[in-house]
Design a protein around this motif. Structure first.
Motif, PDB file in Angstrom:
ATOM      1  N   LEU A 104     -51.166 -32.921  77.145  1.00 42.58           N
ATOM      2  CA  LEU A 104     -50.014 -33.337  77.941  1.00 42.58           C
ATOM      3  C   LEU A 104     -50.485 -33.693  79.344  1.00 42.58           C
ATOM      4  CD1 LEU A 104     -48.762 -30.893  75.943  1.00 42.58           C
ATOM      5  CD2 LEU A 104     -46.714 -31.513  77.200  1.00 42.58           C
ATOM      6  N   PRO A 105     -49.846 -34.673  79.970  1.00 45.71           N
ATOM      7  CA  PRO A 105     -50.214 -35.024  81.347  1.00 45.71           C
ATOM      8  C   PRO A 105     -49.798 -33.921  82.321  1.00 45.71           C
ATOM      9  CG  PRO A 105     -48.306 -36.281  80.637  1.00 45.71           C
ATOM     10  CD  PRO A 105     -48.788 -35.547  79.429  1.00 45.71           C
ATOM     11  N   LYS A 106     -50.415 -33.900  83.497  1.00 49.54           N
ATOM     12  CA  LYS A 106     -50.101 -32.889  84.503  1.00 49.54           C
ATOM     13  C   LYS A 106     -48.809 -33.203  85.251  1.00 49.54           C
ATOM     14  CE  LYS A 106     -53.872 -30.691  83.544  1.00 49.54           C
ATOM     15  NZ  LYS A 106     -53.761 -29.467  82.696  1.00 49.54           N
ATOM     16  N   ASP A 107     -48.521 -34.487  85.440  1.00 49.39           N
ATOM     17  CA  ASP A 107     -47.337 -34.892  86.187  1.00 49.39           C
ATOM     18  C   ASP A 107     -46.068 -34.431  85.467  1.00 49.39           C
ATOM     19  OD1 ASP A 107     -46.065 -36.748  88.315  1.00 49.39           O
ATOM     20  OD2 ASP A 107     -45.149 -37.386  86.425  1.00 49.39           O
ATOM     21  N   PRO A 108     -45.145 -33.740  86.158  1.00 50.25           N
ATOM     22  CA  PRO A 108     -43.939 -33.212  85.518  1.00 50.25           C
ATOM     23  C   PRO A 108     -43.092 -34.278  84.820  1.00 50.25           C
ATOM     24  CG  PRO A 108     -44.219 -32.221  87.673  1.00 50.25           C
ATOM     25  CD  PRO A 108     -45.237 -33.317  87.566  1.00 50.25           C
ATOM     26  N   TYR A 109     -42.970 -35.452  85.439  1.00 46.61           N
ATOM     27  CA  TYR A 109     -42.169 -36.512  84.818  1.00 46.61           C
ATOM     28  C   TYR A 109     -42.828 -37.014  83.536  1.00 46.61           C
ATOM     29  CZ  TYR A 109     -39.839 -40.963  84.037  1.00 46.61           C
ATOM     30  OH  TYR A 109     -39.156 -42.001  83.449  1.00 46.61           O
ATOM     31  N   GLU A 110     -44.142 -37.221  83.592  1.00 45.64           N
ATOM     32  CA  GLU A 110     -44.865 -37.677  82.407  1.00 45.64           C
ATOM     33  C   GLU A 110     -44.815 -36.635  81.288  1.00 45.64           C
ATOM     34  OE1 GLU A 110     -46.112 -40.658  81.932  1.00 45.64           O
ATOM     35  OE2 GLU A 110     -45.488 -41.305  83.926  1.00 45.64           O
ATOM     36  N   ARG A 111     -44.875 -35.353  81.657  1.00 46.88           N
ATOM     37  CA  ARG A 111     -44.763 -34.284  80.656  1.00 46.88           C
ATOM     38  C   ARG A 111     -43.379 -34.302  80.008  1.00 46.88           C
ATOM     39  NH1 ARG A 111     -48.716 -30.187  81.029  1.00 46.88           N
ATOM     40  NH2 ARG A 111     -47.315 -28.597  80.201  1.00 46.88           N
ATOM     41  N   ALA A 112     -42.366 -34.555  80.833  1.00 46.63           N
ATOM     42  CA  ALA A 112     -41.005 -34.632  80.295  1.00 46.63           C
ATOM     43  C   ALA A 112     -40.877 -35.781  79.296  1.00 46.63           C
ATOM     44  CB  ALA A 112     -40.000 -34.799  81.437  1.00 46.63           C
ATOM     45  N   LEU A 113     -41.517 -36.913  79.601  1.00 44.34           N
ATOM     46  CA  LEU A 113     -41.496 -38.051  78.678  1.00 44.34           C
ATOM     47  C   LEU A 113     -42.170 -37.711  77.354  1.00 44.34           C
ATOM     48  CD1 LEU A 113     -42.244 -41.155  80.957  1.00 44.34           C
ATOM     49  CD2 LEU A 113     -40.050 -40.453  79.956  1.00 44.34           C
ATOM     50  N   VAL A 114     -43.276 -36.984  77.427  1.00 46.49           N
ATOM     51  CA  VAL A 114     -43.973 -36.570  76.207  1.00 46.49           C
ATOM     52  C   VAL A 114     -43.061 -35.694  75.365  1.00 46.49           C
ATOM     53  CG1 VAL A 114     -45.820 -35.087  75.328  1.00 46.49           C
ATOM     54  CG2 VAL A 114     -46.314 -36.769  77.100  1.00 46.49           C
ATOM     55  N   ARG A 115     -42.386 -34.745  75.982  1.00 43.88           N
ATOM     56  CA  ARG A 115     -41.472 -33.875  75.244  1.00 43.88           C
ATOM     57  C   ARG A 115     -40.328 -34.694  74.621  1.00 43.88           C
ATOM     58  NH1 ARG A 115     -42.325 -30.321  79.973  1.00 43.88           N
ATOM     59  NH2 ARG A 115     -43.688 -28.605  79.314  1.00 43.88           N
ATOM     60  N   PHE A 116     -39.850 -35.692  75.364  1.00 42.99           N
ATOM     61  CA  PHE A 116     -38.781 -36.545  74.833  1.00 42.99           C
ATOM     62  C   PHE A 116     -39.236 -37.266  73.567  1.00 42.99           C
ATOM     63  CE2 PHE A 116     -36.970 -40.765  74.348  1.00 42.99           C
ATOM     64  CZ  PHE A 116     -35.617 -40.496  74.322  1.00 42.99           C
ATOM     65  N   TRP A 117     -40.424 -37.886  73.614  1.00 48.92           N
ATOM     66  CA  TRP A 117     -40.871 -38.681  72.482  1.00 48.92           C
ATOM     67  C   TRP A 117     -41.282 -37.820  71.286  1.00 48.92           C
ATOM     68  CZ3 TRP A 117     -39.225 -43.258  72.045  1.00 48.92           C
ATOM     69  CH2 TRP A 117     -39.008 -44.056  73.160  1.00 48.92           C
ATOM     70  N   THR A 118     -41.792 -36.634  71.537  1.00 51.28           N
ATOM     71  CA  THR A 118     -42.110 -35.756  70.407  1.00 51.28           C
ATOM     72  C   THR A 118     -40.833 -35.302  69.707  1.00 51.28           C
ATOM     73  OG1 THR A 118     -42.260 -33.834  71.899  1.00 51.28           O
ATOM     74  CG2 THR A 118     -44.311 -34.947  71.320  1.00 51.28           C
ATOM     75  N   LYS A 119     -39.798 -35.008  70.485  1.00 51.76           N
ATOM     76  CA  LYS A 119     -38.521 -34.633  69.876  1.00 51.76           C
ATOM     77  C   LYS A 119     -37.888 -35.827  69.177  1.00 51.76           C
ATOM     78  CE  LYS A 119     -35.655 -31.722  71.441  1.00 51.76           C
ATOM     79  NZ  LYS A 119     -34.594 -31.020  72.216  1.00 51.76           N
ATOM     80  N   PHE A 120     -38.026 -37.003  69.755  1.00 48.04           N
ATOM     81  CA  PHE A 120     -37.511 -38.219  69.131  1.00 48.04           C
ATOM     82  C   PHE A 120     -38.146 -38.413  67.754  1.00 48.04           C
ATOM     83  CE2 PHE A 120     -38.181 -42.756  68.224  1.00 48.04           C
ATOM     84  CZ  PHE A 120     -36.871 -43.222  68.197  1.00 48.04           C
ATOM     85  N   PHE A 121     -39.444 -38.185  67.693  1.00 45.95           N
ATOM     86  CA  PHE A 121     -40.113 -38.364  66.404  1.00 45.95           C
ATOM     87  C   PHE A 121     -39.667 -37.314  65.394  1.00 45.95           C
ATOM     88  CE2 PHE A 121     -43.365 -37.898  63.222  1.00 45.95           C
ATOM     89  CZ  PHE A 121     -43.576 -39.216  62.853  1.00 45.95           C
ATOM     90  N   ASP A 122     -39.648 -36.040  65.806  1.00 45.19           N
ATOM     91  CA  ASP A 122     -39.319 -34.969  64.865  1.00 45.19           C
ATOM     92  C   ASP A 122     -37.844 -34.950  64.469  1.00 45.19           C
ATOM     93  OD1 ASP A 122     -41.839 -34.046  64.508  1.00 45.19           O
ATOM     94  OD2 ASP A 122     -41.515 -32.062  65.380  1.00 45.19           O
ATOM     95  N   GLU A 123     -36.960 -35.301  65.397  1.00 54.16           N
ATOM     96  CA  GLU A 123     -35.535 -35.182  65.118  1.00 54.16           C
ATOM     97  C   GLU A 123     -34.907 -36.473  64.591  1.00 54.16           C
ATOM     98  OE1 GLU A 123     -33.648 -33.651  68.601  1.00 54.16           O
ATOM     99  OE2 GLU A 123     -34.846 -31.808  68.613  1.00 54.16           O
ATOM    100  N   LYS A 124     -35.549 -37.612  64.853  1.00 56.83           N
ATOM    101  CA  LYS A 124     -34.982 -38.892  64.426  1.00 56.83           C
ATOM    102  C   LYS A 124     -35.857 -39.607  63.386  1.00 56.83           C
ATOM    103  CE  LYS A 124     -31.834 -40.693  66.252  1.00 56.83           C
ATOM    104  NZ  LYS A 124     -30.377 -40.708  65.920  1.00 56.83           N
ATOM    105  N   CYS A 125     -37.107 -39.887  63.767  1.00 54.84           N
ATOM    106  CA  CYS A 125     -37.977 -40.703  62.912  1.00 54.84           C
ATOM    107  C   CYS A 125     -38.356 -40.000  61.608  1.00 54.84           C
ATOM    108  CB  CYS A 125     -39.247 -41.089  63.665  1.00 54.84           C
ATOM    109  SG  CYS A 125     -38.960 -42.075  65.134  1.00 54.84           S
ATOM    110  N   LEU A 126     -38.874 -38.803  61.733  1.00 57.79           N
ATOM    111  CA  LEU A 126     -39.369 -38.104  60.541  1.00 57.79           C
ATOM    112  C   LEU A 126     -38.286 -37.882  59.494  1.00 57.79           C
ATOM    113  CD1 LEU A 126     -41.840 -36.904  59.223  1.00 57.79           C
ATOM    114  CD2 LEU A 126     -41.443 -34.782  60.477  1.00 57.79           C
ATOM    115  N   PRO A 127     -37.096 -37.389  59.862  1.00 51.84           N
ATOM    116  CA  PRO A 127     -36.053 -37.207  58.836  1.00 51.84           C
ATOM    117  C   PRO A 127     -35.667 -38.512  58.143  1.00 51.84           C
ATOM    118  CG  PRO A 127     -35.502 -35.978  60.821  1.00 51.84           C
ATOM    119  CD  PRO A 127     -36.660 -36.857  61.171  1.00 51.84           C
ATOM    120  N   ALA A 128     -35.557 -39.601  58.921  1.00 54.52           N
ATOM    121  CA  ALA A 128     -35.156 -40.886  58.331  1.00 54.52           C
ATOM    122  C   ALA A 128     -36.219 -41.407  57.373  1.00 54.52           C
ATOM    123  CB  ALA A 128     -34.894 -41.904  59.435  1.00 54.52           C
TER     124      ALA A 128
END
Length: 222
Positions: A85-109
């Motif tokens: 994960l990146p050190k920058d708080p905003y970039e870390r937040a983006l990483v968390r967003f996209w990982t949740k997007f993949f697990d909660e949206k992409c993978l189930p579909a």
């Protein structure tokens, strides 16, 4: 020396995520394969009494469950190797967003599309196509989702680089092609060409055999 054990399953993309992270960080660990379809060991139930599933990382006797949580724990605990994960708080937040997007949206579909039929499969295919378009746009001019090196989003998205391709061939659910998603195709090639990734993928023939058996069993019960 720290004792690290990973309770996982050789065929699971979620277990593979954790193994890749440990390997990238250079962490030595013991892998305990759990045949979760047929039997859950007392230790697995002890270490993950809530979800009763793999993966579970046990570090010096302390268990951590859920692959996304485990990946962050690995990155924060071991400073060796690349940062996931990146050190920058905003970039870390983006990483968390996209990982949740993949697990909660992409993978189930994608998973539902591979195992459904008829109208339900067509609906899942439409949804999956739209989600892959979003991922395609996210890559833009980047080599990996986080930039020039493999990071947490790439590790989490491992399903579409390997498991999905095998399932597509097996069940005829053609949602991804390199022609439709060229950036995703380039990403897959770069990701799978990394030695650590290649070394930790389950054998294609063995994984195909397991999926085929499950598919045939599901067809019988319908």
């Amino acid at each position: 020396m720290a004792e690290v054990k990973l309770f996982g399953n050789w065929a699971s993309p979620f277990s593979c995520r954790v193994e890749v992270a440990l390997k990238l960080k250079g962490v030595e660990y013991e892998f305990i394969n759990e045949d979760v379809q047929n039997y859950k060991s007392p230790l697995l139930l002890k270490y993950n009494p809530v979800h009763k599933k793999v993966p579970v990382l046990v570090h010096n006797g302390k268990p951590i469950s859920e692959s996304l949580v485990i990946l962050e724990y690995i990155d924060e605990t071991w400073e060796t190797g690349p940062s996931l994960l990146p050190k920058d708080p905003y970039e870390r937040a983006l990483v968390r967003f996209w990982t949740k997007f993949f697990d909660e949206k992409c993978l189930p579909a994608l998973w539902n599309g591979c195992w459904s039929v008829g109208e339900e499969q067509e609906k899942a295919k439409e949804e999956s196509t739209e989600l892959l378009k979003i991922l395609e746009g996210t890559l833009s001019d980047k080599k990996f989702f986080g930039g020039d090196t493999i990071g947490m989003v790439d590790i989490v998205a491992n399903f579409i680089s390997y498991w999905l391709i095998i399932l597509q061939e097996l069940v005829g659910f053609q949602v991804y092609t390199k022609e439709k998603f060229p950036k995703l195709g380039e990403w897959m090639d770069d990701y799978l060409n990394c030695n650590i990734i290649k070394e930790n993928l389950p054998p294609k023939e063995k994984l195909t055999a397991i999926f085929r058996a499950r598919f045939e069993a599901a067809a019988v019960t319908k």
